[in-house]
Scaffold this motif. Structure first.
Motif, PDB file in Angstrom:
ATOM      1  N   HIS A  62     -29.665  13.833 -23.379  1.00  0.00           N
ATOM      2  CA  HIS A  62     -28.986  14.348 -22.186  1.00  0.00           C
ATOM      3  C   HIS A  62     -28.521  13.215 -21.265  1.00  0.00           C
ATOM      4  CE1 HIS A  62     -30.047  18.394 -23.318  1.00  0.00           C
ATOM      5  NE2 HIS A  62     -31.325  18.039 -23.434  1.00  0.00           N
ATOM      6  N   LYS A  63     -28.709  11.980 -21.736  1.00  0.00           N
ATOM      7  CA  LYS A  63     -28.344  10.816 -20.923  1.00  0.00           C
ATOM      8  C   LYS A  63     -26.913  10.367 -21.246  1.00  0.00           C
ATOM      9  CE  LYS A  63     -29.569   5.939 -20.320  1.00  0.00           C
ATOM     10  NZ  LYS A  63     -30.429   4.847 -20.839  1.00  0.00           N
ATOM     11  N   VAL A  64     -26.050  10.353 -20.238  1.00  0.00           N
ATOM     12  CA  VAL A  64     -24.667   9.898 -20.437  1.00  0.00           C
ATOM     13  C   VAL A  64     -24.636   8.375 -20.359  1.00  0.00           C
ATOM     14  CG1 VAL A  64     -22.321   9.932 -19.544  1.00  0.00           C
ATOM     15  CG2 VAL A  64     -23.699  12.020 -19.483  1.00  0.00           C
ATOM     16  N   ILE A  65     -24.161   7.735 -21.425  1.00  0.00           N
ATOM     17  CA  ILE A  65     -24.084   6.268 -21.462  1.00  0.00           C
ATOM     18  C   ILE A  65     -22.779   5.771 -20.848  1.00  0.00           C
ATOM     19  CG2 ILE A  65     -23.976   4.250 -22.983  1.00  0.00           C
ATOM     20  CD1 ILE A  65     -25.843   5.716 -24.886  1.00  0.00           C
ATOM     21  N   ASP A  66     -21.650   6.425 -21.214  1.00  0.00           N
ATOM     22  CA  ASP A  66     -20.352   5.964 -20.691  1.00  0.00           C
ATOM     23  C   ASP A  66     -19.296   7.020 -20.972  1.00  0.00           C
ATOM     24  OD1 ASP A  66     -18.529   4.237 -19.493  1.00  0.00           O
ATOM     25  OD2 ASP A  66     -18.162   3.072 -21.312  1.00  0.00           O
ATOM     26  N   GLN A  67     -18.231   6.968 -20.149  1.00  0.00           N
ATOM     27  CA  GLN A  67     -17.026   7.744 -20.453  1.00  0.00           C
ATOM     28  C   GLN A  67     -16.147   6.866 -21.343  1.00  0.00           C
ATOM     29  OE1 GLN A  67     -13.872   8.611 -17.439  1.00  0.00           O
ATOM     30  NE2 GLN A  67     -14.332  10.763 -17.912  1.00  0.00           N
ATOM     31  N   VAL A  68     -15.677   7.441 -22.456  1.00  0.00           N
ATOM     32  CA  VAL A  68     -14.975   6.631 -23.458  1.00  0.00           C
ATOM     33  C   VAL A  68     -13.710   7.343 -23.943  1.00  0.00           C
ATOM     34  CG1 VAL A  68     -17.155   5.643 -24.266  1.00  0.00           C
ATOM     35  CG2 VAL A  68     -16.200   7.633 -25.444  1.00  0.00           C
ATOM     36  N   LEU A  69     -12.917   6.551 -24.671  1.00  0.00           N
ATOM     37  CA  LEU A  69     -11.757   7.106 -25.379  1.00  0.00           C
ATOM     38  C   LEU A  69     -12.024   6.917 -26.863  1.00  0.00           C
ATOM     39  CD1 LEU A  69      -9.014   8.393 -24.639  1.00  0.00           C
ATOM     40  CD2 LEU A  69      -7.975   6.151 -24.947  1.00  0.00           C
ATOM     41  N   LEU A  70     -12.059   8.024 -27.605  1.00  0.00           N
ATOM     42  CA  LEU A  70     -12.374   7.969 -29.035  1.00  0.00           C
ATOM     43  C   LEU A  70     -11.097   8.097 -29.851  1.00  0.00           C
ATOM     44  CD1 LEU A  70     -15.320   9.533 -30.911  1.00  0.00           C
ATOM     45  CD2 LEU A  70     -13.011  10.055 -31.708  1.00  0.00           C
TER      46      LEU A  70
END
Length: 468
Positions: A62-70
């Motif tokens: 449930h831990k968000v590491i980063d907002q990314v573009l996949l």
């Protein structure tokens, strides 16, 4: 040989930056990525089309590491030929490591150096010479080396070799067929046409082999040794060429006691300038070592710049300079030698006239008068250096060989072709000719990767960076 596991690595340079790219490739790339990626729009990435971008978050439980573009690339329409995912995240080293460690826990393993490109080769996305060109492209640091790498990566060299190999293979098949009908004395291969083909192959191989002379220096930079007596302005010239204070400049003779090297791109070609210790008789042990290194660097250089103090030349007997020039030319007859007359800014009109007279007596074809201190004549020197490089092949977009492994295979292929040619001229039996033809085909195949072994591939891809 094609591995089935899924690999991961950082595809961008290590360290902090604006963004970083984590690359995943393999059979399980999509399902693994799906376990850690949550799309902003709620899409299931395993069901999305290839070559699409998706915004979302990398989540560990449930831990968000980063907002990314996949970025999603489905095999076989990807760089590796496998399902490939590229995650563009923020460039924090902490974020990079957190994402990679998470993917390792989900079933990926760390990629070996060059493993993405190795898989591309194994999956038929490129041949071996094109794969090697990828490494050359990454390491290219000037226009010429970049142009050669791009030409090879697009398949220019591969196409030439493949065409020669195919034509030779057609005749080889006919020669092999003759062996099956040896008792009936049947000739399937037209010997005249075959010899014409061999002559053409020999011509192309010699052209490619000759191109290595220019290709090798373009790839590695052209070494230029700056030599001369102490205090003639060698270090000042190096600084003027580089347009920075790279070497210590002093009126004290013998300041430079070791070689100083730096690189400069002139007209798209890389030159590596080597400022050496002044050549003179000395009892100083350290300076003597420097002078010994000077001669070693002259040996390694492609071009020699012999620097002379214009004021000293006016005072000295011009025969001394003439003897020095002849000494260098006799010791290194194949190396272009430019005699640089330095410090012309300090001459008055009478001295300039006397200098002109002395130079005409010396009668050497390649004098350049300049002032390293005032940066006069530097452009003329650069143009002269550039003239030593045969850039015609570059301008014509000809194939240029830069790889030592390719050069070695071309030499061996040429040797076998010459044996076959000699065999036709001396009516050598078909079974003996077939052996030499097979050897030539083997060496052609070694270039493009149609013939490989684990050791060869290991040696090639070990030199790649991890992530490529």
């Amino acid at each position: 040989m094609i591995p089935q596991d899924t690999i991961v690595a950082l595809a961008s340079p290590s360290g902090a930056g604006a963004i970083a790219v984590v690359r995943i490739s393999g059979k399980e790339a999509l399902p693994i990525a799906a376990t850690v990626f949550q799309s902003i729009s709620g899409k299931d990435i395993t069901k999305q089309r290839t070559h699409t971008l998706h915004l979302g978050h990398i989540v560990d439980d449930h831990k968000v590491i980063d907002q990314v573009l996949l970025s999603l690339f489905k095999g076989p329409n990807s760089y590796t030929g496998e399902n490939t995912i590229e995650i563009s995240c923020h460039g924090s080293t902490y974020i990079q490591q957190q994402i990679i460690q998470l993917l390792l826990r989900k079933g990926c393993r760390m990629a070996n150096p060059g493993e993405f490109t190795l898989r591309s080769f194994l999956n038929g996305k490129m041949d071996l010479s094109q794969a090697e060109a990828v490494a050359d492209l990454i390491s290219s640091d000037n226009e010429a080396s970049h142009q050669i790498a791009m030409q090879q990566m697009r398949g220019g060299f591969s196409n030439e070799i493949a065409k020669l190999r195919e034509e030779l293979l057609n005749f080889a098949s006919l020669i092999e067929l003759e062996l099956d009908f040896a008792e009936e004395d049947v000739a399937f291969a037209d010997r005249t046409q075959f010899q014409e083909l061999l002559n053409r192959i020999e011509f192309v191989l010699k052209r490619l082999i000759d191109s290595f002379a220019i290709g090798n220096v373009i790839k590695n930079g052209i070494p230029v040794a700056i030599v001369g007596e102490p205090n003639v302005g060698k270090s000042t010239l190096l600084n003027a060429l580089l347009n920075e204070e790279r070497a210590i400049v002093s009126d004290i003779a013998g300041t430079t006691r070791d070689t100083i090297e730096d690189e400069l791109v002139i007209g798209g070609i890389g030159f590596r300038f080597i400022d050496t210790a002044g050549i003179r008789e000395t009892v100083d042990v350290v300076e003597s070592i420097g002078i010994k290194k000077t001669f070693e660097k002259i040996e390694q250089a492609q071009v020699v710049l012999f620097i002379i103090d214009s004021l000293q030349l006016i005072i000295d007997n011009e025969n001394k300079v003439k003897i020095e020039i002849e000494k260098i030319k006799n010791k290194f007859p194949q190396k272009p030698l430019i005699v640089v007359i330095n410090k012309i800014d300090s001459l008055n009109p009478t001295q300039k006239e006397l200098l002109s007279t002395k130079l005409s007596i010396i009668n050497y074809s390649l004098f350049i008068e300049l002032s390293a201190k005032e940066k006069q004549g530097i452009e003329e020197l650069k143009n002269q250096l550039l003239s030593f490089v045969n850039t015609g092949a570059l301008r014509n977009n000809d194939t240029i060989v830069t790889n030592t492994r390719h050069y070695d295979s071309l030499l061996k292929a040429l040797e076998e072709i010459q044996k076959v040619n000699h065999g036709i001229q001396t009516d050598l039996p078909s079974d003996l000719m077939a052996i030499d033809i097979r050897e030539a085909l083997y060496h052609f195949g070694m270039i493009t990767g149609q013939v490989t072994n684990d050791e060869l591939l290991g040696n090639i891809f070990a030199n790649f960076c991890i992530g490529k």
